[in-house]
Design a protein around this motif. Structure first.
Motif, short mmCIF file in Angstrom:
data_model
loop_
_atom_site.label_atom_id
_atom_site.label_comp_id
_atom_site.label_asym_id
_atom_site.label_seq_id
_atom_site.Cartn_x
_atom_site.Cartn_y
_atom_site.Cartn_z
N ALA A 1 0.83 -1.21 0.00
CA ALA A 1 0.00 0.00 0.00
C ALA A 1 0.86 1.26 0.00
N VAL A 2 1.94 1.22 0.78
CA VAL A 2 2.86 2.37 0.80
C VAL A 2 3.53 2.53 -0.56
N LEU A 3 3.88 1.41 -1.19
CA LEU A 3 4.58 1.47 -2.48
C LEU A 3 3.72 2.08 -3.57
N TYR A 4 2.40 1.80 -3.58
CA TYR A 4 1.60 2.34 -4.68
C TYR A 4 0.85 3.62 -4.33
N SER A 5 0.71 3.93 -3.02
CA SER A 5 -0.05 5.13 -2.66
C SER A 5 0.81 6.27 -2.14
N VAL A 6 2.00 5.96 -1.62
CA VAL A 6 2.85 6.98 -1.01
C VAL A 6 4.11 7.24 -1.83
N VAL A 7 4.75 6.17 -2.29
CA VAL A 7 6.03 6.33 -3.00
C VAL A 7 5.89 7.08 -4.33
N PRO A 8 4.96 6.70 -5.22
CA PRO A 8 4.89 7.41 -6.52
C PRO A 8 4.68 8.92 -6.41
N PRO A 9 3.74 9.42 -5.60
CA PRO A 9 3.59 10.88 -5.52
C PRO A 9 4.84 11.59 -4.98
N THR A 10 5.67 10.85 -4.25
CA THR A 10 6.87 11.46 -3.67
C THR A 10 8.05 11.44 -4.64
N VAL A 11 8.21 10.33 -5.36
CA VAL A 11 9.38 10.19 -6.24
C VAL A 11 9.12 10.65 -7.67
N ASN A 12 7.86 10.81 -8.07
CA ASN A 12 7.57 11.25 -9.44
C ASN A 12 8.26 12.56 -9.81
N PRO A 13 8.23 13.58 -8.93
CA PRO A 13 8.94 14.83 -9.28
C PRO A 13 10.43 14.60 -9.50
N LEU A 14 11.04 13.74 -8.69
CA LEU A 14 12.46 13.44 -8.85
C LEU A 14 12.72 12.70 -10.15
N ILE A 15 11.88 11.73 -10.46
CA ILE A 15 12.06 10.94 -11.69
C ILE A 15 11.95 11.82 -12.92
N TYR A 16 10.96 12.69 -12.94
CA TYR A 16 10.72 13.49 -14.14
C TYR A 16 11.69 14.66 -14.29
N SER A 17 12.26 15.12 -13.20
CA SER A 17 13.15 16.28 -13.29
C SER A 17 14.63 15.91 -13.30
N MET A 18 14.96 14.67 -12.96
CA MET A 18 16.35 14.27 -12.76
C MET A 18 17.20 14.47 -14.02
N ARG A 19 16.65 14.10 -15.19
CA ARG A 19 17.41 14.19 -16.44
C ARG A 19 16.81 15.21 -17.41
N ASN A 20 15.95 16.08 -16.90
CA ASN A 20 15.28 17.07 -17.74
C ASN A 20 15.85 18.45 -17.44
#
Length: 319
Positions: free
Chosen positions: A273-292
């Motif tokens: 539950a933590v992996l699909y409800s908490v982790v994505p909203p937290t790491v999505n900004p990092l994933i999308y901005s890391m190489r952009n």
């Protein structure tokens, strides 16, 4: 309890029984929540204020950040309040509202990820038609359909689920009102009433998943034909963040909603539950901005304005 109408409240799963561990859970979730608010807030502000980011890809990313803010705000504040005040209860209508909003935001996010796969497909496989297929009006229409479809789907699913009679008590083995855990409380045989909605949900989810897979099969076929290594790297770099987010979202969500709830332990259910409800909203900004570089540059300007400028934020951050 004979049915859901006699239940006035539910009891959520506690992370810990001792006060020290409760405060540790509160501190951890508070840090995660603030990181998500900061990261997604920066992306929303940067995209909204920089004219050079007013493209379909960033328009979809802005909506994704809005959805991430909403989804994590649906679950974490209540869990943090429960640890702070040492309580477990949530009202019947509070649980209903939490299920509706979480299902609404997560389903819209899944539809949006499907649209973003189409955006990458057109950008790489049909670049000459990109402006025609993904013009401003088309993008707005696609996003509006995603939000509207998610709203009606969440209404349908929530209404059907809370019409089921509940015979297994009112203790939910999760830190928020999660659908599989609520279905565990229903009377034996009553799930047949939910069968049609579950089949419809499965077909919808599987259809989006197949569309994403086929889109990326076409993308990888085209990218591997690019002669230059630099060209292949650039093409892959625009797709990998989206692919990483989709993989995390789909894998954890499918494991949670397709397995039998009684076949796994509470700790495993909690981790998933933590992996699909908490982790994505937290790491999505990092994933999308890391190489952009464009997005990182715009976010730096927002941060600079926040800490070093006493003037109003201009409409455009681009100089």
């Amino acid at each position: 309890m004979s049915n859901g109408s006699s239940i006035t409240e539910f009891f959520l799963l506690q992370f810990a029984n001792t006060r020290e561990w409760q405060l540790l859970h509160l501190s951890l979730f508070l840090g995660i929540y603030m990181a998500s608010l900061l990261g997604n807030g920066l992306i929303i502000t940067a995209i909204a204020c920089d004219h050079h980011l007013h493209t379909p890809m960033y328009f979809f990313l802005l909506n994704l950040s809005l959805l991430d803010l909403g989804s994590i705000s649906t679950t974490l504040p209540k869990s943090m309040a429960s640890s702070l005040w040492d309580t477990r209860d949530i009202t019947y209508y509070g649980c209903l509202a939490q299920v509706f909003f979480f299902l609404f935001l997560m389903s819209v996010e899944y539809f949006l990820l499907t649209i973003m796969a189409y955006d990458r497909y057109v950008a790489i496989c049909k670049p000459l038609h990109y402006g025609t297929l993904l013009g401003s009006r088309a993008c707005v229409h696609m996003v509006a359909v995603a939000w509207g479809s998610g709203f009606f789907y969440a209404m349908l699913h929530t209404a059907h689920m809370f019409s089921l009679p509940l015979c297994q008590g009112n203790a939910i083995d999760q830190f928020f009102c999660e659908i599989p855990q609520i279905l565990k409380l229903s009377c034996s045989g009553s799930l047949l009433r939910q069968f049609g909605v579950l089949i419809f949900s499965a077909i919808l989810a599987f259809g989006c998943f197949i569309f994403i897979v086929l889109s990326y099969m076409q993308i990888f076929t085209i990218v591997l034909r690019i002669p230059s290594r630099q060209g292949r790297h650039k093409a892959f770099s625009t797709c990998l963040p989206h692919l990483a987010v989709v993989s995390l979202y789909v894998s954890t969500g499918m494991f949670t909603y397709l397995k039998a709830p009684s076949n796994s332990s509470k700790s495993l259910n909690l981790v998933m539950a933590v992996l699909y409800s908490v982790v994505p909203p937290t790491v999505n900004p990092l994933i999308y901005s890391m190489r952009n570089k464009e997005l990182k540059g715009a976010m730096r300007k927002v941060i600079s304005w926040m800490f070093f400028s006493s003037y109003e934020l201009p409409f455009s951050l681009h100089k």
